[in-house]
Enzyme design. Structure first.
Site, PDB file in Angstrom:
ATOM      1  N   PRO A   9       0.801  -1.226   0.000  1.00 50.75           N
ATOM      2  CA  PRO A   9       0.000   0.000   0.000  1.00 50.75           C
ATOM      3  C   PRO A   9       0.832   1.273   0.000  1.00 50.75           C
ATOM      4  O   PRO A   9       1.884   1.340   0.644  1.00 50.75           O
ATOM      5  CB  PRO A   9      -0.801  -0.103   1.308  1.00 50.75           C
ATOM      6  CG  PRO A   9       0.009  -0.982   2.185  1.00 50.75           C
ATOM      7  CD  PRO A   9       0.657  -1.980   1.251  1.00 50.75           C
ATOM      8  N   ASN A  10       0.321   2.239  -0.743  1.00 46.54           N
ATOM      9  CA  ASN A  10       0.882   3.599  -0.840  1.00 46.54           C
ATOM     10  C   ASN A  10       2.147   3.679  -1.676  1.00 46.54           C
ATOM     11  O   ASN A  10       2.617   4.777  -1.976  1.00 46.54           O
ATOM     12  CB  ASN A  10       1.139   4.201   0.562  1.00 46.54           C
ATOM     13  CG  ASN A  10      -0.127   4.271   1.389  1.00 46.54           C
ATOM     14  OD1 ASN A  10      -1.119   4.845   0.947  1.00 46.54           O
ATOM     15  ND2 ASN A  10      -0.134   3.651   2.552  1.00 46.54           N
ATOM     16  N   ARG A  17       5.161  10.921  -2.539  1.00 44.80           N
ATOM     17  CA  ARG A  17       4.889  10.721  -1.119  1.00 44.80           C
ATOM     18  C   ARG A  17       6.183  10.803  -0.303  1.00 44.80           C
ATOM     19  O   ARG A  17       7.093  10.013  -0.532  1.00 44.80           O
ATOM     20  CB  ARG A  17       4.263   9.329  -0.988  1.00 44.80           C
ATOM     21  CG  ARG A  17       4.192   8.771   0.391  1.00 44.80           C
ATOM     22  CD  ARG A  17       3.925   7.262   0.309  1.00 44.80           C
ATOM     23  NE  ARG A  17       3.815   6.714   1.641  1.00 44.80           N
ATOM     24  CZ  ARG A  17       4.238   5.512   1.990  1.00 44.80           C
ATOM     25  NH1 ARG A  17       4.776   4.712   1.100  1.00 44.80           N
ATOM     26  NH2 ARG A  17       4.105   5.099   3.221  1.00 44.80           N
ATOM     27  N   TYR A  22      11.376   8.472   0.985  1.00 39.88           N
ATOM     28  CA  TYR A  22      11.276   7.390   0.000  1.00 39.88           C
ATOM     29  C   TYR A  22      11.921   7.697  -1.358  1.00 39.88           C
ATOM     30  O   TYR A  22      11.937   6.835  -2.237  1.00 39.88           O
ATOM     31  CB  TYR A  22       9.802   7.012  -0.198  1.00 39.88           C
ATOM     32  CG  TYR A  22       9.167   6.504   1.086  1.00 39.88           C
ATOM     33  CD1 TYR A  22       9.656   5.360   1.716  1.00 39.88           C
ATOM     34  CD2 TYR A  22       8.098   7.182   1.685  1.00 39.88           C
ATOM     35  CE1 TYR A  22       9.089   4.902   2.895  1.00 39.88           C
ATOM     36  CE2 TYR A  22       7.524   6.725   2.866  1.00 39.88           C
ATOM     37  CZ  TYR A  22       8.032   5.581   3.467  1.00 39.88           C
ATOM     38  OH  TYR A  22       7.477   5.124   4.636  1.00 39.88           O
ATOM     39  N   ASN A  73       8.021  -5.627  -1.101  1.00 34.38           N
ATOM     40  CA  ASN A  73       7.993  -4.518  -0.155  1.00 34.38           C
ATOM     41  C   ASN A  73       6.546  -4.438   0.321  1.00 34.38           C
ATOM     42  O   ASN A  73       5.684  -3.888  -0.385  1.00 34.38           O
ATOM     43  CB  ASN A  73       8.424  -3.205  -0.804  1.00 34.38           C
ATOM     44  CG  ASN A  73       8.432  -2.067   0.217  1.00 34.38           C
ATOM     45  OD1 ASN A  73       7.896  -2.195   1.318  1.00 34.38           O
ATOM     46  ND2 ASN A  73       9.043  -0.954  -0.145  1.00 34.38           N
ATOM     47  N   ALA A  76       3.330  -0.832   4.886  1.00 36.30           N
ATOM     48  CA  ALA A  76       2.863  -0.872   6.277  1.00 36.30           C
ATOM     49  C   ALA A  76       2.351  -2.257   6.687  1.00 36.30           C
ATOM     50  O   ALA A  76       2.313  -2.568   7.885  1.00 36.30           O
ATOM     51  CB  ALA A  76       1.777   0.181   6.480  1.00 36.30           C
ATOM     52  N   HIS A  79       4.260  -4.536   9.142  1.00 37.87           N
ATOM     53  CA  HIS A  79       4.171  -4.372  10.598  1.00 37.87           C
ATOM     54  C   HIS A  79       2.859  -4.891  11.186  1.00 37.87           C
ATOM     55  O   HIS A  79       2.682  -4.868  12.394  1.00 37.87           O
ATOM     56  CB  HIS A  79       4.337  -2.890  10.943  1.00 37.87           C
ATOM     57  CG  HIS A  79       5.387  -2.198  10.124  1.00 37.87           C
ATOM     58  ND1 HIS A  79       6.697  -2.649  10.077  1.00 37.87           N
ATOM     59  CD2 HIS A  79       5.337  -1.137   9.274  1.00 37.87           C
ATOM     60  CE1 HIS A  79       7.392  -1.869   9.251  1.00 37.87           C
ATOM     61  NE2 HIS A  79       6.588  -0.952   8.751  1.00 37.87           N
ATOM     62  N   ASP A  86       1.534 -15.721   6.440  1.00 38.93           N
ATOM     63  CA  ASP A  86       1.007 -17.068   6.177  1.00 38.93           C
ATOM     64  C   ASP A  86       1.023 -17.384   4.682  1.00 38.93           C
ATOM     65  O   ASP A  86       1.370 -18.503   4.276  1.00 38.93           O
ATOM     66  CB  ASP A  86      -0.427 -17.197   6.715  1.00 38.93           C
ATOM     67  CG  ASP A  86      -0.480 -17.320   8.232  1.00 38.93           C
ATOM     68  OD1 ASP A  86       0.576 -17.528   8.861  1.00 38.93           O
ATOM     69  OD2 ASP A  86      -1.596 -17.206   8.795  1.00 38.93           O
ATOM     70  N   GLU A  97      12.688  -9.543   1.244  1.00 40.64           N
ATOM     71  CA  GLU A  97      11.903  -8.398   1.722  1.00 40.64           C
ATOM     72  C   GLU A  97      12.734  -7.132   1.524  1.00 40.64           C
ATOM     73  O   GLU A  97      13.909  -7.099   1.906  1.00 40.64           O
ATOM     74  CB  GLU A  97      11.578  -8.599   3.208  1.00 40.64           C
ATOM     75  CG  GLU A  97      10.819  -7.460   3.842  1.00 40.64           C
ATOM     76  CD  GLU A  97      10.568  -7.722   5.340  1.00 40.64           C
ATOM     77  OE1 GLU A  97      10.931  -8.806   5.854  1.00 40.64           O
ATOM     78  OE2 GLU A  97      10.017  -6.809   5.994  1.00 40.64           O
ATOM     79  N   HIS A  99      12.763  -2.802   1.918  1.00 36.66           N
ATOM     80  CA  HIS A  99      12.200  -1.518   2.340  1.00 36.66           C
ATOM     81  C   HIS A  99      13.121  -0.419   1.846  1.00 36.66           C
ATOM     82  O   HIS A  99      14.349  -0.524   1.999  1.00 36.66           O
ATOM     83  CB  HIS A  99      12.094  -1.423   3.870  1.00 36.66           C
ATOM     84  CG  HIS A  99      11.208  -2.479   4.443  1.00 36.66           C
ATOM     85  ND1 HIS A  99       9.841  -2.378   4.446  1.00 36.66           N
ATOM     86  CD2 HIS A  99      11.506  -3.678   4.995  1.00 36.66           C
ATOM     87  CE1 HIS A  99       9.334  -3.468   4.993  1.00 36.66           C
ATOM     88  NE2 HIS A  99      10.320  -4.280   5.320  1.00 36.66           N
ATOM     89  N   ARG A 106      13.555   4.323  12.302  1.00 36.46           N
ATOM     90  CA  ARG A 106      12.330   5.128  12.298  1.00 36.46           C
ATOM     91  C   ARG A 106      11.482   4.846  13.545  1.00 36.46           C
ATOM     92  O   ARG A 106      11.993   4.379  14.559  1.00 36.46           O
ATOM     93  CB  ARG A 106      11.571   4.859  10.983  1.00 36.46           C
ATOM     94  CG  ARG A 106      12.416   5.245   9.759  1.00 36.46           C
ATOM     95  CD  ARG A 106      11.670   5.046   8.477  1.00 36.46           C
ATOM     96  NE  ARG A 106      10.493   5.916   8.416  1.00 36.46           N
ATOM     97  CZ  ARG A 106       9.496   5.761   7.532  1.00 36.46           C
ATOM     98  NH1 ARG A 106       9.554   4.792   6.632  1.00 36.46           N
ATOM     99  NH2 ARG A 106       8.462   6.574   7.554  1.00 36.46           N
TER     100      ARG A 106
END
Ligand code: DQA
Length: 142
Positions: A9-10, A17, A22, A73, A76, A79, A86, A97, A99, A106
């Site tokens: 998301p985002n 953003r 980022y 990635n 959010a 977290h 799963d 993974e 980021h 952060r």
């Protein structure tokens, strides 16, 4: 080798953003660069971004029989989402993974990622280069 690049998301707003966190590159820039990097190494990369958790899970399920590796990635959802963990646990290939930001530098709520419990490798804080590093690791020669 077939690699699925998933962004959560985002991340469709990359470039607009919080660029100080980022970066200025768009998601399309990042996807194209990752695709080129994979092709140069003789691999194929498909990219997908979604703001819907179920859609991301559906793509992980589809990758089970079609893809050798996933670069993700989860944004959010890293977290919050045991459901994505799963889904990734049902996938037999390699998982990296990524980021853009260093989540450990952060807010404390970003320090833990559920996805890291499944990932073979975790890259954070290297900006968009992290996606290329993930492709390089997956396509490395023994
Ligand atoms: C992110 C870090 C997450 O904490 C955040 O929610 C994101 C992006 C990163 O790439 O640095 O959306 O995954």
């Amino acid at each position: 080798m077939k690699i699925l690049l998933l962004n959560g998301p985002n991340l469709n707003l990359l470039g607009q953003r919080e660029p100080e966190i980022y970066g200025h590159e768009t998601l399309a820039d990042i996807e194209q660069a990752a695709c080129k990097r994979a092709e140069a190494a003789g691999a194929r990369l498909e990219a997908f971004q979604t703001n819907y958790e179920g859609a991301l899970i559906d793509h992980v399920h589809a990758a089970r029989s079609a893809m050798d590796a996933i670069i993700i990635n989860p944004g959010a959802w890293s977290h919050t989402s045991i459901a994505i963990l799963d889904a990734l646990n049902s996938f037999g290939g390699s998982v990296v993974e990524v980021h853009l930001s260093n989540i450990h530098k952060r807010e404390p709520f970003r320090h833990h990622s559920y996805v890291s419990a499944r990932a073979d490798g975790v890259i954070c804080g290297l900006g968009s280069f992290g996606y290329l590093a993930a492709v390089d690791w997956l396509t490395r020669q023994p």
